[in-house]
Design an enzyme around this catalytic site. Structure first.
Site, PDB file in Angstrom:
ATOM      1  N   ARG A 245     -10.440  12.948  11.252  1.00  0.00           N
ATOM      2  CA  ARG A 245     -11.450  12.371  10.351  1.00  0.00           C
ATOM      3  C   ARG A 245     -12.845  12.668  10.888  1.00  0.00           C
ATOM      4  NH1 ARG A 245     -10.563   6.143   9.715  1.00  0.00           N
ATOM      5  NH2 ARG A 245      -8.724   6.769   8.536  1.00  0.00           N
TER       6      ARG A 245
ATOM      7  N   ARG B  55     -17.546   2.188  13.086  1.00  0.00           N
ATOM      8  CA  ARG B  55     -17.165   3.437  12.409  1.00  0.00           C
ATOM      9  C   ARG B  55     -18.387   4.049  11.723  1.00  0.00           C
ATOM     10  NH1 ARG B  55     -11.527   3.176  11.080  1.00  0.00           N
ATOM     11  NH2 ARG B  55     -10.471   2.209  12.839  1.00  0.00           N
TER      12      ARG B  55
ATOM     13  N   LYS C  10     -11.517  -2.445  14.908  1.00  0.00           N
ATOM     14  CA  LYS C  10     -12.480  -1.617  14.173  1.00  0.00           C
ATOM     15  C   LYS C  10     -13.618  -2.478  13.625  1.00  0.00           C
ATOM     16  CE  LYS C  10      -9.090  -0.462  11.250  1.00  0.00           C
ATOM     17  NZ  LYS C  10      -8.323   0.033  10.098  1.00  0.00           N
TER      18      LYS C  10
ATOM     19  N   LYS D 254     -16.847  -2.179  10.653  1.00  0.00           N
ATOM     20  CA  LYS D 254     -17.383  -1.324   9.582  1.00  0.00           C
ATOM     21  C   LYS D 254     -18.714  -1.841   9.055  1.00  0.00           C
ATOM     22  CE  LYS D 254     -12.791   0.182   8.315  1.00  0.00           C
ATOM     23  NZ  LYS D 254     -11.756   0.269   7.286  1.00  0.00           N
TER      24      LYS D 254
ATOM     25  N   CYS E 158      -5.358   5.155  -2.116  1.00  0.00           N
ATOM     26  CA  CYS E 158      -5.306   5.531  -0.694  1.00  0.00           C
ATOM     27  C   CYS E 158      -4.331   6.695  -0.512  1.00  0.00           C
ATOM     28  CB  CYS E 158      -4.883   4.337   0.145  1.00  0.00           C
ATOM     29  SG  CYS E 158      -3.125   3.994   0.022  1.00  0.00           S
TER      30      CYS E 158
ATOM     31  N   CYS F 190       0.809   8.866   5.857  1.00  0.00           N
ATOM     32  CA  CYS F 190       0.479   7.574   6.443  1.00  0.00           C
ATOM     33  C   CYS F 190       1.735   6.883   6.973  1.00  0.00           C
ATOM     34  CB  CYS F 190      -0.214   6.678   5.422  1.00  0.00           C
ATOM     35  SG  CYS F 190      -0.568   5.060   6.137  1.00  0.00           S
TER      36      CYS F 190
ATOM     37  N   CYS G 285       0.210   0.018   0.848  1.00  0.00           N
ATOM     38  CA  CYS G 285       0.620  -1.135   1.671  1.00  0.00           C
ATOM     39  C   CYS G 285      -0.545  -2.118   1.658  1.00  0.00           C
ATOM     40  CB  CYS G 285       0.981  -0.678   3.095  1.00  0.00           C
ATOM     41  SG  CYS G 285      -0.421  -0.532   4.210  1.00  0.00           S
TER      42      CYS G 285
ATOM     43  N   CYS H 187      -6.577   0.189   2.115  1.00  0.00           N
ATOM     44  CA  CYS H 187      -7.547   1.265   2.347  1.00  0.00           C
ATOM     45  C   CYS H 187      -8.304   1.678   1.087  1.00  0.00           C
ATOM     46  CB  CYS H 187      -6.856   2.470   2.976  1.00  0.00           C
ATOM     47  SG  CYS H 187      -6.104   2.081   4.563  1.00  0.00           S
TER      48      CYS H 187
HETATM   49 FE1  SRM Z   1      -7.426   2.615   6.329  1.00  0.00          FE
HETATM   50  C1  SRM Z   1      -5.074   2.248   8.720  1.00  0.00           C
HETATM   51  C2  SRM Z   1      -6.390   5.738   5.715  1.00  0.00           C
HETATM   52  C3  SRM Z   1     -10.228   3.150   4.528  1.00  0.00           C
HETATM   53  C4  SRM Z   1      -7.944  -0.756   6.180  1.00  0.00           C
HETATM   54  N1  SRM Z   1      -6.011   3.803   7.137  1.00  0.00           N
HETATM   55  C5  SRM Z   1      -5.171   3.480   8.149  1.00  0.00           C
HETATM   56  C6  SRM Z   1      -4.380   4.698   8.626  1.00  0.00           C
HETATM   57  C7  SRM Z   1      -5.151   5.355   9.724  1.00  0.00           C
HETATM   58  C8  SRM Z   1      -2.900   4.461   8.975  1.00  0.00           C
HETATM   59  C9  SRM Z   1      -2.554   4.140  10.403  1.00  0.00           C
HETATM   60  O1  SRM Z   1      -3.186   3.268  11.038  1.00  0.00           O
HETATM   61  O2  SRM Z   1      -1.586   4.738  10.882  1.00  0.00           O
HETATM   62  C10 SRM Z   1      -4.430   5.553   7.315  1.00  0.00           C
HETATM   63  C11 SRM Z   1      -4.281   7.059   7.481  1.00  0.00           C
HETATM   64  C12 SRM Z   1      -3.561   7.611   6.280  1.00  0.00           C
HETATM   65  C13 SRM Z   1      -3.561   9.081   6.210  1.00  0.00           C
HETATM   66  O3  SRM Z   1      -2.460   9.693   6.252  1.00  0.00           O
HETATM   67  O4  SRM Z   1      -4.615   9.690   6.071  1.00  0.00           O
HETATM   68  C14 SRM Z   1      -5.695   5.033   6.680  1.00  0.00           C
HETATM   69  N2  SRM Z   1      -8.220   4.195   5.416  1.00  0.00           N
HETATM   70  C15 SRM Z   1      -7.595   5.373   5.185  1.00  0.00           C
HETATM   71  C16 SRM Z   1      -8.366   6.235   4.223  1.00  0.00           C
HETATM   72  C17 SRM Z   1      -8.250   7.723   4.494  1.00  0.00           C
HETATM   73  C18 SRM Z   1      -7.903   5.897   2.807  1.00  0.00           C
HETATM   74  C19 SRM Z   1      -8.329   6.831   1.712  1.00  0.00           C
HETATM   75  O5  SRM Z   1      -7.448   7.105   0.901  1.00  0.00           O
HETATM   76  O6  SRM Z   1      -9.465   7.253   1.636  1.00  0.00           O
HETATM   77  C20 SRM Z   1      -9.775   5.637   4.422  1.00  0.00           C
HETATM   78  C21 SRM Z   1     -10.525   6.302   5.533  1.00  0.00           C
HETATM   79  C22 SRM Z   1     -11.879   5.695   5.681  1.00  0.00           C
HETATM   80  C23 SRM Z   1     -12.781   6.411   6.624  1.00  0.00           C
HETATM   81  O7  SRM Z   1     -13.220   7.505   6.289  1.00  0.00           O
HETATM   82  O8  SRM Z   1     -13.099   5.850   7.678  1.00  0.00           O
HETATM   83  C24 SRM Z   1      -9.419   4.213   4.828  1.00  0.00           C
HETATM   84  N3  SRM Z   1      -8.887   1.428   5.569  1.00  0.00           N
HETATM   85  C25 SRM Z   1      -9.898   1.832   4.752  1.00  0.00           C
HETATM   86  C26 SRM Z   1     -10.523   0.708   4.137  1.00  0.00           C
HETATM   87  C27 SRM Z   1     -11.637   0.759   3.109  1.00  0.00           C
HETATM   88  C28 SRM Z   1     -12.996   0.609   3.720  1.00  0.00           C
HETATM   89  O9  SRM Z   1     -13.134   0.518   4.951  1.00  0.00           O
HETATM   90  O10 SRM Z   1     -13.953   0.555   2.966  1.00  0.00           O
HETATM   91  C29 SRM Z   1      -9.855  -0.420   4.600  1.00  0.00           C
HETATM   92  C30 SRM Z   1     -10.112  -1.864   4.159  1.00  0.00           C
HETATM   93  C31 SRM Z   1     -11.332  -2.470   4.741  1.00  0.00           C
HETATM   94  C32 SRM Z   1     -11.050  -3.077   6.066  1.00  0.00           C
HETATM   95  O11 SRM Z   1     -11.035  -2.365   7.067  1.00  0.00           O
HETATM   96  O12 SRM Z   1     -10.809  -4.288   6.110  1.00  0.00           O
HETATM   97  C33 SRM Z   1      -8.833   0.047   5.508  1.00  0.00           C
HETATM   98  N4  SRM Z   1      -6.675   1.020   7.319  1.00  0.00           N
HETATM   99  C34 SRM Z   1      -6.988  -0.282   7.059  1.00  0.00           C
HETATM  100  C35 SRM Z   1      -6.139  -1.123   7.874  1.00  0.00           C
HETATM  101  C36 SRM Z   1      -6.152  -2.663   7.884  1.00  0.00           C
HETATM  102  C37 SRM Z   1      -7.153  -3.206   8.849  1.00  0.00           C
HETATM  103  C38 SRM Z   1      -7.069  -4.691   8.992  1.00  0.00           C
HETATM  104  O13 SRM Z   1      -8.085  -5.309   9.307  1.00  0.00           O
HETATM  105  O14 SRM Z   1      -5.997  -5.268   8.854  1.00  0.00           O
HETATM  106  C39 SRM Z   1      -5.299  -0.257   8.611  1.00  0.00           C
HETATM  107  C40 SRM Z   1      -4.206  -0.658   9.617  1.00  0.00           C
HETATM  108  C41 SRM Z   1      -4.760  -1.025  10.948  1.00  0.00           C
HETATM  109  O15 SRM Z   1      -5.930  -0.856  11.257  1.00  0.00           O
HETATM  110  O16 SRM Z   1      -3.945  -1.530  11.745  1.00  0.00           O
HETATM  111  C42 SRM Z   1      -5.654   1.076   8.225  1.00  0.00           C
HETATM  112 FE1  SF4 Z   2      -1.663   3.852   4.568  1.00  0.00          FE
HETATM  113 FE2  SF4 Z   2      -1.594   1.373   3.734  1.00  0.00          FE
HETATM  114 FE3  SF4 Z   2      -3.924   2.534   4.205  1.00  0.00          FE
HETATM  115 FE4  SF4 Z   2      -2.539   3.271   2.125  1.00  0.00          FE
HETATM  116  S1  SF4 Z   2      -3.362   1.216   2.443  1.00  0.00           S
HETATM  117  S2  SF4 Z   2      -3.494   4.668   3.611  1.00  0.00           S
HETATM  118  S3  SF4 Z   2      -0.470   3.086   2.826  1.00  0.00           S
HETATM  119  S4  SF4 Z   2      -2.402   2.070   5.729  1.00  0.00           S
END
Ligand code: SRM
Ligand code: SF4
Length: 579
Positions: free
Chosen positions: A80, A149, A220, A222, A441, A447, A486, A490
């Site tokens: 990323r 981030r 993390k 943000k 997402c 993922c 899930c 995201c």
């Molecule tokens: Fe996310 C984890 C993809 C935005 C909340 N996110 C992941 C992971 C890295 C899976 C992992 O931990 O193994 C995913 C990788 C999937 C893949 O194959 O690419 C993933 N997140 C993404 C992206 C690529 C989704 C998308 O379709 O665009 C976004 C990348 C953002 C970036 O460029 O930095 C992405 N993730 C978000 C957002 C939206 C936002 O930030 O505006 C959220 C919700 C906001 C938040 O953080 O509360 C988000 N991602 C999570 C979480 C839950 C965090 C939590 O507090 O519980 C995880 C899981 C974790 O961190 O344990 C996670």
């Molecule tokens: Fe993966 Fe869940 Fe984030 Fe979708 S919402 S990219 S399934 S961690």
């Protein structure tokens, strides 16, 4: 800045041990990358690798087959970029595109935080890929991991001089709050800095993280900056949300909202989505110190034993918003001013051409689920490459996974439009309201946390939803649809007027009732249902919406007014949590 330690009741998590022993994010990443026996790296190094912007993944479509064949999973790395405010030059675009075709899976993925991901990079290509990104004057440091981030900000920040100023401040924050360890240069760039960077001491160097300390943040963190009336970054979903206050054409400062976050675990009520709480107004010159104060109080007060409860939102709810704010203000030695009036009107993107204050033009294109690939007549990856070859302005990613061809001279519009048409990037001109506002997402197959399809389900689901909406005369209705594979959220699904959150293969929670301004969370309408049940549940609601809505009423707002959904407690509505 002083620090306050709080009594720790449970031992630090395993992740904290890994960070503490990592020698400022080095671990044994170098040795792991050099190991030819496996395509993977160790679990501990994988935890550290996130801070460098990469995750080890495996192709989940191939898992069973490879297990049967007694092969290790098909390991590859996701990478990323760290792109403050999502701005990319045409030269950088061409580098990113080349990486996608030569080192990744042939696609570029625009994320919900205004940057790019590459999927499918094999281990031996990781280092040259990061080096190539760095040489293009971008980077991947801290794109993931327990740090601040990539700072996101309202796309198209060129509408006024104040927009440009806000963008510059977001970029400044992103740079100032980045980790300072030399590990990144050592591991990926052989210790070499670019000519434009401060000359680095040759290793061994004594590392020091003035903001983070050796164990970085509990989780993390943000930051997002929105410029009303557009809330395209979903400012209340950020740990630290900044709402620009522009008066008389000048940027006066920012309302500060803290403690937003989306992630949830199914069946665990101690986890929940939360919208940021407004705590005050600050001037532009206070921005960095206030951001540092929020980050360092969270660094010191955040839960380091249980990662599920480690985000700022839980620190606030555990310690109390007032106590957190008082601690911040004691470190700052000044009090935040009262919140100033503001108003958002939507959180989706505006498509098509708009003209900026300086006469330049900006074209927003809709990219389904942010995936730039060449599939059939949709030659989107090639189209953007062709645009990058002739474009003299820049490109801006949006938090809704779209791209803006920005800063186009009036005389270049025809040429840009022709390339857009030729590569079928002009869908935004005819698409339904729901398609234009769908965000999904990544989910399967990359993922590791996905429970259901998301991005790959969009092409199947959307035509069915569209035919339902069409039947009710709602094909143009701009309805905000969010899909997540899930409950981690995201796609920020808890802010969707309609949202599907994955439970298992083909099964989702159907959530309804957010607004179109990113100011109200939605709620579960039906739990763990399949596609037929989703469409059955929506059909009568669309019928009522078509018949009973007022002229400008959004679908989510209607569902609450019509009492289809119960009113929400105030902490789920941003505008009611002004402190
Ligand atoms: Fe996310 C984890 C993809 C935005 C909340 N996110 C992941 C992971 C890295 C899976 C992992 O931990 O193994 C995913 C990788 C999937 C893949 O194959 O690419 C993933 N997140 C993404 C992206 C690529 C989704 C998308 O379709 O665009 C976004 C990348 C953002 C970036 O460029 O930095 C992405 N993730 C978000 C957002 C939206 C936002 O930030 O505006 C959220 C919700 C906001 C938040 O953080 O509360 C988000 N991602 C999570 C979480 C839950 C965090 C939590 O507090 O519980 C995880 C899981 C974790 O961190 O344990 C996670
Ligand atoms: Fe993966 Fe869940 Fe984030 Fe979708 S919402 S990219 S399934 S961690």
């Amino acid at each position: 800045m002083t620090t306050t330690s709080i009594p720790v009741t449970a031992p630090p998590s395993e992740f904290e041990r890994v960070k503490a022993n990592s020698n400022f994010l080095r671990g044994t990443i170098v040795e792991g990358l050099a190991d030819p026996i496996t395509g993977a790296i160790s679990d501990d190094d994988n935890k550290l690798l996130k801070f460098h912007g990469s995750y080890l993944q495996d192709d989940r479509d191939l898992r069973d087959e490879r297990r049967k064949q007694k092969l290790e999973p098909a390991f590859t790395f996701m990478l990323r970029a760290r792109l403050p405010s999502g701005v990319v030059t045409p030269a950088q675009w061409l580098v990113f595109d080349q990486i996608a075709r030569e080192h990744a899976n042939g696609t570029l993925r625009i994320t919900t935080r205004q940057t790019f991901q590459w999927h499918g990079i094999i281990k031996r290509n990781l280092k040259p890929t990061i080096a190539a990104i760095h040489a293009s004057l971008a980077g991947t440091i801290a794109a993931c991991g327990d740090v601040v981030r990539n700072v996101v900000s309202t796309a198209n920040p060129i509408e006024s001089a104040a927009h440009a100023e806000a963008y510059a401040l977001a970029t400044m924050l992103s740079n100032e709050l980045a980790p300072k360890t030399h590990a990144y240069h050592e591991i990926w760039l052989d210790g070499e800095a670019l000519v434009s960077e401060p000359k680095l001491a040759k290793p061994p160097v004594k590392d020091h993280e003035p903001l983070y300390g050796p164990t970085y943040l509990p989780r993390k963190f943000k930051i997002g900056l929105a410029i009303p009336p557009l809330n395209d970054v979903d400012v209340f979903a950020q740990d630290l949300g900044l709402i620009a206050i522009i008066e008389g054409g000048a940027l006066r400062g920012f309302n500060v909202a803290i403690g937003g976050g989306m992630g949830v675990t199914h069946g665990d009520d101690s986890t929940y989505p939360r919208l940021g709480s407004l705590i005050g107004f600050i001037t532009p010159d206070q921005l960095l110190t206030v951001a540092e104060a929020v980050v360092t109080v969270q660094r010191d007060w955040g839960n380091r034993s249980e990662r599920k409860h480690a985000r700022l939102k839980y620190t606030l709810d555990h310690r109390g918003l007032d106590a957190f704010k008082a601690e911040m203000e004691s470190r700052l030695a000044f009090a935040l001013a009262p919140v100033r009036p503001y108003s958002f009107d939507h959180n989706g993107d505006r498509y098509g051409w708009v003209q900026g204050h300086d006469g330049q033009w900006h074209l927003t294109l809709h990219i389904e689920s942010g995936r730039l690939a060449d599939v059939g007549e949709r030659r989107w990856l090639t189209g953007l490459r062709e645009l990058a070859k002739v474009h003299t302005g820049d490109f801006r990613m949006t938090c809704n996974q779209n791209v803006i061809v920005a800063n186009v001279a009036a005389g270049d519009r025809t040429r840009i439009d022709a390339i857009v048409r030729e590569h079928h990037l002009d869908g935004y001109l005819q698409q339904s309201g729901v398609r234009r506002h769908a965000v999904a997402c990544v989910a399967l197959p990359t993922c590791g946390l996905a429970m259901a399809e998301s991005e790959r389900y969009v092409p199947e689901l959307l035509p069915k939803l569209e035919s339902l909406l069409d039947r009710h005369g709602l094909i143009e209705a701009p309805i905000l649809l969010r899909l997540s594979g899930c409950p981690n959220g995201c796609s920020r699904p808890y802010l969707g007027e309609i949202a599907l959150v994955g439970r298992g293969p083909g099964r989702y929670d159907l959530r309804l009732g957010a607004d179109f301004r990113g100011e109200r969370l939605n709620q579960v309408y039906r739990e763990n249902i399949d596609e037929a049940a989703i469409l059955d549940a929506l059909d009568p609601l669309f019928a009522r919406y078509a018949a009973e809505r007022t002229a400008t009423e959004g679908f989510g707002d209607f569902l609450l007014r019509a009492a289809v959904l119960a009113p929400l407690p105030s902490r789920r509505i941003a505008s009611q949590v002004v402190a």
